[in-house]
Design a protein around this motif. Structure first.
Motif, PDB file in Angstrom:
ATOM      1  N   LEU A   1      10.702  22.562 -17.721  1.00 16.43           N
ATOM      2  CA  LEU A   1      10.330  23.263 -18.952  1.00 16.43           C
ATOM      3  C   LEU A   1      10.328  24.781 -18.741  1.00 16.43           C
ATOM      4  CD1 LEU A   1       7.418  20.995 -20.275  1.00 16.43           C
ATOM      5  CD2 LEU A   1       9.744  21.194 -21.181  1.00 16.43           C
ATOM      6  N   THR A   2       9.785  25.186 -17.590  1.00 13.17           N
ATOM      7  CA  THR A   2       9.771  26.622 -17.283  1.00 13.17           C
ATOM      8  C   THR A   2      11.194  27.173 -17.156  1.00 13.17           C
ATOM      9  OG1 THR A   2       7.705  26.279 -16.073  1.00 13.17           O
ATOM     10  CG2 THR A   2       8.891  28.352 -15.699  1.00 13.17           C
ATOM     11  N   ALA A   3      12.086  26.383 -16.457  1.00 10.92           N
ATOM     12  CA  ALA A   3      13.476  26.825 -16.292  1.00 10.92           C
ATOM     13  C   ALA A   3      14.205  26.897 -17.630  1.00 10.92           C
ATOM     14  CB  ALA A   3      14.206  25.887 -15.338  1.00 10.92           C
ATOM     15  N   VAL A   4      13.964  25.918 -18.502  1.00  6.61           N
ATOM     16  CA  VAL A   4      14.605  25.927 -19.820  1.00  6.61           C
ATOM     17  C   VAL A   4      14.183  27.151 -20.604  1.00  6.61           C
ATOM     18  CG1 VAL A   4      14.680  24.737 -22.044  1.00  6.61           C
ATOM     19  CG2 VAL A   4      14.974  23.450 -19.933  1.00  6.61           C
ATOM     20  N   GLN A   5      12.887  27.447 -20.536  1.00  5.96           N
ATOM     21  CA  GLN A   5      12.412  28.639 -21.228  1.00  5.96           C
ATOM     22  C   GLN A   5      13.064  29.904 -20.644  1.00  5.96           C
ATOM     23  OE1 GLN A   5       8.158  28.474 -20.910  1.00  5.96           O
ATOM     24  NE2 GLN A   5       7.942  26.819 -22.441  1.00  5.96           N
ATOM     25  N   ALA A   6      13.165  29.923 -19.291  1.00  2.00           N
ATOM     26  CA  ALA A   6      13.793  31.094 -18.658  1.00  2.00           C
ATOM     27  C   ALA A   6      15.269  31.208 -19.051  1.00  2.00           C
ATOM     28  CB  ALA A   6      13.659  30.990 -17.130  1.00  2.00           C
TER      29      ALA A   6
ATOM     30  N   SER B   1       0.831  -1.213   0.000  1.00  2.00           N
ATOM     31  CA  SER B   1       0.000   0.000   0.000  1.00  2.00           C
ATOM     32  C   SER B   1       0.865   1.263   0.000  1.00  2.00           C
ATOM     33  CB  SER B   1      -0.930  -0.019   1.213  1.00  2.00           C
ATOM     34  OG  SER B   1      -0.169  -0.029   2.418  1.00  2.00           O
ATOM     35  N   PHE B   2       1.973   1.206   0.797  1.00  2.00           N
ATOM     36  CA  PHE B   2       2.869   2.374   0.833  1.00  2.00           C
ATOM     37  C   PHE B   2       3.525   2.603  -0.530  1.00  2.00           C
ATOM     38  CE2 PHE B   2       7.168   4.093   1.537  1.00  2.00           C
ATOM     39  CZ  PHE B   2       6.827   5.305   2.115  1.00  2.00           C
ATOM     40  N   ALA B   3       3.911   1.490  -1.205  1.00  2.00           N
ATOM     41  CA  ALA B   3       4.521   1.610  -2.527  1.00  2.00           C
ATOM     42  C   ALA B   3       3.553   2.218  -3.526  1.00  2.00           C
ATOM     43  CB  ALA B   3       4.996   0.247  -3.003  1.00  2.00           C
ATOM     44  N   LEU B   4       2.281   1.840  -3.418  1.00  2.00           N
ATOM     45  CA  LEU B   4       1.295   2.433  -4.311  1.00  2.00           C
ATOM     46  C   LEU B   4       1.169   3.938  -4.080  1.00  2.00           C
ATOM     47  CD1 LEU B   4      -1.519  -0.313  -4.197  1.00  2.00           C
ATOM     48  CD2 LEU B   4       0.036   0.216  -6.087  1.00  2.00           C
ATOM     49  N   GLU B   5       1.104   4.317  -2.806  1.00  2.00           N
ATOM     50  CA  GLU B   5       1.020   5.738  -2.491  1.00  2.00           C
ATOM     51  C   GLU B   5       2.280   6.485  -2.964  1.00  2.00           C
ATOM     52  OE1 GLU B   5       0.367   6.076   1.654  1.00  2.00           O
ATOM     53  OE2 GLU B   5      -1.667   5.235   1.590  1.00  2.00           O
ATOM     54  N   LEU B   6       3.447   5.845  -2.718  1.00  2.00           N
ATOM     55  CA  LEU B   6       4.699   6.479  -3.139  1.00  2.00           C
ATOM     56  C   LEU B   6       4.760   6.623  -4.653  1.00  2.00           C
ATOM     57  CD1 LEU B   6       7.449   7.573  -2.245  1.00  2.00           C
ATOM     58  CD2 LEU B   6       8.362   5.256  -2.435  1.00  2.00           C
ATOM     59  N   SER B   7       4.293   5.621  -5.363  1.00  2.00           N
ATOM     60  CA  SER B   7       4.290   5.688  -6.820  1.00  2.00           C
ATOM     61  C   SER B   7       3.403   6.832  -7.304  1.00  2.00           C
ATOM     62  CB  SER B   7       3.821   4.359  -7.395  1.00  2.00           C
ATOM     63  OG  SER B   7       3.718   4.434  -8.799  1.00  2.00           O
ATOM     64  N   LYS B   8       2.232   6.970  -6.660  1.00  2.00           N
ATOM     65  CA  LYS B   8       1.365   8.078  -7.032  1.00  2.00           C
ATOM     66  C   LYS B   8       2.031   9.431  -6.765  1.00  2.00           C
ATOM     67  CE  LYS B   8      -2.912   5.472  -6.195  1.00  2.00           C
ATOM     68  NZ  LYS B   8      -4.157   5.383  -5.364  1.00  2.00           N
ATOM     69  N   ASP B   9       2.695   9.539  -5.546  1.00  2.00           N
ATOM     70  CA  ASP B   9       3.396  10.798  -5.229  1.00  2.00           C
ATOM     71  C   ASP B   9       4.498  11.084  -6.237  1.00  2.00           C
ATOM     72  OD1 ASP B   9       1.782  11.206  -3.063  1.00  2.00           O
ATOM     73  OD2 ASP B   9       3.194  10.299  -1.618  1.00  2.00           O
ATOM     74  N   LEU B  10       5.261  10.046  -6.600  1.00  2.00           N
ATOM     75  CA  LEU B  10       6.350  10.251  -7.567  1.00  2.00           C
ATOM     76  C   LEU B  10       5.817  10.703  -8.923  1.00  2.00           C
ATOM     77  CD1 LEU B  10       8.698   7.202  -6.787  1.00  2.00           C
ATOM     78  CD2 LEU B  10       9.141   9.621  -6.338  1.00  2.00           C
ATOM     79  N   GLN B  11       4.683  10.126  -9.320  1.00  2.00           N
ATOM     80  CA  GLN B  11       4.100  10.552 -10.584  1.00  2.00           C
ATOM     81  C   GLN B  11       3.686  12.021 -10.529  1.00  2.00           C
ATOM     82  OE1 GLN B  11       0.913   7.821 -11.391  1.00  2.00           O
ATOM     83  NE2 GLN B  11       2.292   6.119 -11.974  1.00  2.00           N
ATOM     84  N   ARG B  12       3.060  12.395  -9.378  1.00  2.00           N
ATOM     85  CA  ARG B  12       2.663  13.801  -9.247  1.00  2.00           C
ATOM     86  C   ARG B  12       3.888  14.716  -9.238  1.00  2.00           C
ATOM     87  NH1 ARG B  12      -1.047  11.543  -5.482  1.00  2.00           N
ATOM     88  NH2 ARG B  12       0.379  12.099  -3.773  1.00  2.00           N
ATOM     89  N   GLN B  13       4.933  14.320  -8.458  1.00  2.00           N
ATOM     90  CA  GLN B  13       6.140  15.151  -8.381  1.00  2.00           C
ATOM     91  C   GLN B  13       6.860  15.213  -9.723  1.00  2.00           C
ATOM     92  OE1 GLN B  13       8.608  13.763  -5.203  1.00  2.00           O
ATOM     93  NE2 GLN B  13       7.134  14.274  -3.584  1.00  2.00           N
ATOM     94  N   SER B  14       6.913  14.081 -10.438  1.00  2.00           N
ATOM     95  CA  SER B  14       7.580  14.096 -11.733  1.00  2.00           C
ATOM     96  C   SER B  14       6.890  15.051 -12.700  1.00  2.00           C
ATOM     97  CB  SER B  14       7.622  12.675 -12.310  1.00  2.00           C
ATOM     98  OG  SER B  14       6.309  12.212 -12.572  1.00  2.00           O
ATOM     99  N   LYS B  15       5.546  15.057 -12.639  1.00  2.00           N
ATOM    100  CA  LYS B  15       4.824  16.004 -13.485  1.00  2.00           C
ATOM    101  C   LYS B  15       5.171  17.442 -13.094  1.00  2.00           C
ATOM    102  CE  LYS B  15       0.859  12.983 -14.461  1.00  2.00           C
ATOM    103  NZ  LYS B  15      -0.606  12.788 -14.296  1.00  2.00           N
ATOM    104  N   THR B  16       5.200  17.667 -11.758  1.00  2.00           N
ATOM    105  CA  THR B  16       5.535  19.026 -11.290  1.00  2.00           C
ATOM    106  C   THR B  16       6.945  19.423 -11.721  1.00  2.00           C
ATOM    107  OG1 THR B  16       4.091  18.690  -9.370  1.00  2.00           O
ATOM    108  CG2 THR B  16       5.677  20.513  -9.269  1.00  2.00           C
ATOM    109  N   TYR B  17       7.924  18.518 -11.494  1.00  2.00           N
ATOM    110  CA  TYR B  17       9.309  18.817 -11.861  1.00  2.00           C
ATOM    111  C   TYR B  17       9.455  18.978 -13.373  1.00  2.00           C
ATOM    112  CZ  TYR B  17      10.620  17.578  -7.091  1.00  2.00           C
ATOM    113  OH  TYR B  17      10.738  17.541  -5.727  1.00  2.00           O
ATOM    114  N   HIS B  18       8.773  18.195 -14.112  1.00  2.00           N
ATOM    115  CA  HIS B  18       8.836  18.323 -15.565  1.00  2.00           C
ATOM    116  C   HIS B  18       8.368  19.711 -16.003  1.00  2.00           C
ATOM    117  CE1 HIS B  18       8.932  17.051 -19.724  1.00  2.00           C
ATOM    118  NE2 HIS B  18       7.660  17.440 -19.873  1.00  2.00           N
ATOM    119  N   TYR B  19       7.272  20.150 -15.377  1.00  2.00           N
ATOM    120  CA  TYR B  19       6.767  21.488 -15.692  1.00  2.00           C
ATOM    121  C   TYR B  19       7.785  22.556 -15.272  1.00  2.00           C
ATOM    122  CZ  TYR B  19       3.919  25.702 -15.418  1.00  2.00           C
ATOM    123  OH  TYR B  19       3.452  26.970 -15.557  1.00  2.00           O
ATOM    124  N   GLN B  20       8.382  22.367 -14.071  1.00  2.00           N
ATOM    125  CA  GLN B  20       9.380  23.339 -13.612  1.00  2.00           C
ATOM    126  C   GLN B  20      10.610  23.356 -14.520  1.00  2.00           C
ATOM    127  OE1 GLN B  20      10.222  22.318  -9.561  1.00  2.00           O
ATOM    128  NE2 GLN B  20       8.283  23.136  -8.771  1.00  2.00           N
TER     129      GLN B  20
END
Length: 588
Positions: free
Chosen positions: A118-123, A97-116
């Motif tokens: 992209l923003t940094a590259v543009q900057a 159950s913890f691994a499932l939650e961690l996987s979900k968090d990592l997916q959310r964070q990866s999306k956030t970092y990916h967006y950041q």
């Protein structure tokens, strides 16, 4: 014989029979013993068989008990393992159950970092574009700065040229200032000073703010520090080389061959670098200056090289050079090139007089003809070995006299073209012919007078068509002013210090009188000022090279030297005159 032999054989047989019987009885006895032992062994075997039966029963019992015990242990271990397995299953579920939650968090964070990202590259891209624009602007600014700097340097050179022209028109004295670096003896000198004061005295207080300004930090205990500035034609910092110093002196030497007298004078306290500036590094054993390292040569050897280089560009035989070396020691003038009857050089006292034309002259002064810089340097080195020196606490090889090296250049010009340029081709050809017959080698060797050189009417007529113009280059290494308390001199050295300081004070008085345009200038108050009357009084282009120490303990003397240089700059002597008159021959 036969009966006896039979008896012997029967006896042997009886003996043999008795032996066999004895052996038989021994065997029977052994059999009885063995039967007895066998019976005992049978009894023991029966006993052991009984014991073995009982032991087998015991072993079976023990084996049975051990088997039961192992069964009990296996059952307990199995029960424990079942408990552990249950717990592990529970842990595995929680980890899943913890691994499932961690996987979900990592997916959310990866999306956030990916967006950041992209923003940094543009900057970064925007910053790179801005940086490129800034670099273009910086390059444009650098080009503009370089152009402005070039314009500034050109304007600075023009201003300096105009200033030099103004200095020549006014007859002002050019003053350059050189600040020497801190040296090891700055901390070693003054043994009577405490260690705390010694550390304070090792501070640097004089700086070159720019190439025309000296900045001095004046501080006293209990008072706020005050910065004073002094302006001169040129200021050299501690890192500038002998080449740089001479580069600003060299233009004066061109004036020498243009018909002007030139005087270069080094002024400063003891140990401030005057002799190094004028001569270069000196050899400890002979006090002569070293010519091994050309980059370290001072003004005097470099000026001589330059003078002979300029003379080499003139028509052959149209110029010759004579040199004299004198020192002013304890207000007396000594000829350092005078020779005794054996030809050995030794110092001879001379006197300075004023001629009817108002010029200073030293009668009987030795003038040696030289044909190149090597001969000149050889003569100067011989004179330097006679120069008076004395160690003090300030400087181990302190010069105790003023040294004056004079180069006299005699130039032959045609009387028809008197006052015009003598570099005309026809004039040069005529000079070559006339000088070769009118001024023989004996004149350069100082062994005949000018009256005996013409031996025919044609030569007399040629002589009348020629004019001699004498110009002088005086190179002066003044003795250093010093404070008696710091130098620690006594006896004869104290008397030397008194004469040195008085002669330098007389030089300052002369400059003060000229600056104030007094009717009387006290040249005769000192042999030094009397000897330098023509140079100081306005008959020469005069350059004073101030040499100062940056050390705190030398602040008082440095301020005195800077004050002297400031007053010297203010002297207006009128425009220096060019030598365009025939010089009178002087017998030596």
């Amino acid at each position: 014989m036969r009966p006896r032999s039979r008896l012997d054989l029967g006896f042997v047989r009886e003996q043999r029979l008795r032996q066999l019987e004895q052996r038989l009885r021994a065997k029977e006895e052994r059999i009885v013993v063995l039967e007895t032992e066998n019976a005992a062994l049978h009894l023991k075997l029966a006993e052991y068989q009984g014991l073995a039966g009982r032991s087998t029963d015991e072993v079976l019992q023990l084996y049975t008990a051990h088997g039961q015990q192992q069964k009990l242990q296996r059952s307990s271990v199995v029960s424990q393992l079942h408990g552990v397995i249950k717990r592990l299953k529970q842990d595995l579920k929680s980890l899943h159950s913890f691994a499932l939650e961690l996987s979900k968090d990592l997916q959310r964070q990866s999306k956030t970092y990916h967006y950041q990202i992209l923003t940094a590259v543009q900057a970064i891209q925007l910053q790179n574009e801005a940086m490129q624009m800034f670099q273009i602007k910086a390059f444009d600014l650098e080009q503009s700065l370089q152009e402005v700097t070039e314009r500034y340097e050109k304007e600075k050179q023009k201003r300096r040229a105009l200033h030099n022209s103004l200095v020549e028109l006014r007859g002002n004295i050019r003053v350059h200032c050189r600040i020497r670096p801190l040296l090891p003896f700055d901390t070693a000198a003054g043994h009577s000073i405490s260690q705390d004061r010694q550390r304070n005295f090792s501070e640097r207080v004089a700086y070159a703010a720019d190439d025309e300004t000296v900045l001095v930090k004046c501080s006293r205990p209990g008072h706020a520090s005050v910065n004073k500035t002094f302006q001169f034609e040129r200021v050299y910092n501690a890192s500038e080389s002998q080449d740089t110093v001479f580069a600003d002196v060299a233009p004066l030497l061109t004036s020498l061959l243009d018909g002007y007298n030139v005087c270069i004078m080094a002024y400063g306290q003891t140990g401030s670098g005057k002799t190094y500036t004028m001569l270069g590094p000196q050899l400890e054993e002979s006090f002569a200056f070293s010519i091994e390292d050309e980059s370290e040569l001072g003004i005097i050897p470099r000026a001589t090289e330059e003078v002979f280089r300029l003379i080499s560009e003139k028509p052959p035989g149209s110029c010759w050079v004579e040199v004299s070396v004198v020192e002013v020691y304890n207000n007396e003038i000594f000829d350092l090139l005078a020779k005794d009857s054996c030809g050995k050089v030794f110092g001879v006292k001379r006197d300075v007089v004023t001629t009817r034309e108002g010029k200073s002259d030293v009668p009987l002064l030795t003038h040696e003809a030289v044909e190149n810089a090597s001969e000149f340097l050889h003569l100067v080195n011989k004179g330097l070995q006679l120069r008076v020196r004395h160690p003090t606490l300030v400087h181990a090889h302190s010069s105790r006299s003023h040294l004056v090296v004079t180069l006299t250049i005699t130039t032959i010009i045609s009387g028809d073209n008197f006052g015009t340029s003598w570099e005309d081709e026809q004039t040069s050809q005529r000079l070559n012919k006339e000088v070769s017959c009118t001024f023989p080698q004996k004149m350069r060797d100082n062994k005949s007078t000018s009256s005996s050189r013409a031996s025919s009417p044609a030569q007399l007529e040629a002589t009348e068509k020629l004019k001699q113009v004498k110009t002088r280059l005086q190179l002066v290494d003044l003795a250093g002013s010093e404070c008696v308390g710091m130098s620690g001199v006594t006896g004869a050295a104290l008397r030397e210090t008194s004469f040195i300081n008085r002669s330098l004070s007389a030089l300052a008085d002369v400059l003060g009188a000229i600056a104030e345009q007094r009717s009387h200038v006290p040249y005769r108050n000192s042999k030094l000022t009397h000897l330098l009357q023509d140079s100081v009084g306005g008959d020469a282009k005069l350059l004073v090279m101030l040499c100062i120490s940056p050390d705190q303990k030398c602040l008082t003397e440095s301020m005195q030297s800077l004050g002297f240089g400031t007053r010297a700059r203010q002297v207006q002597r009128g425009q220096v005159k060019k030598k365009n008159f025939p010089a009178q021959s002087k017998a030596k």
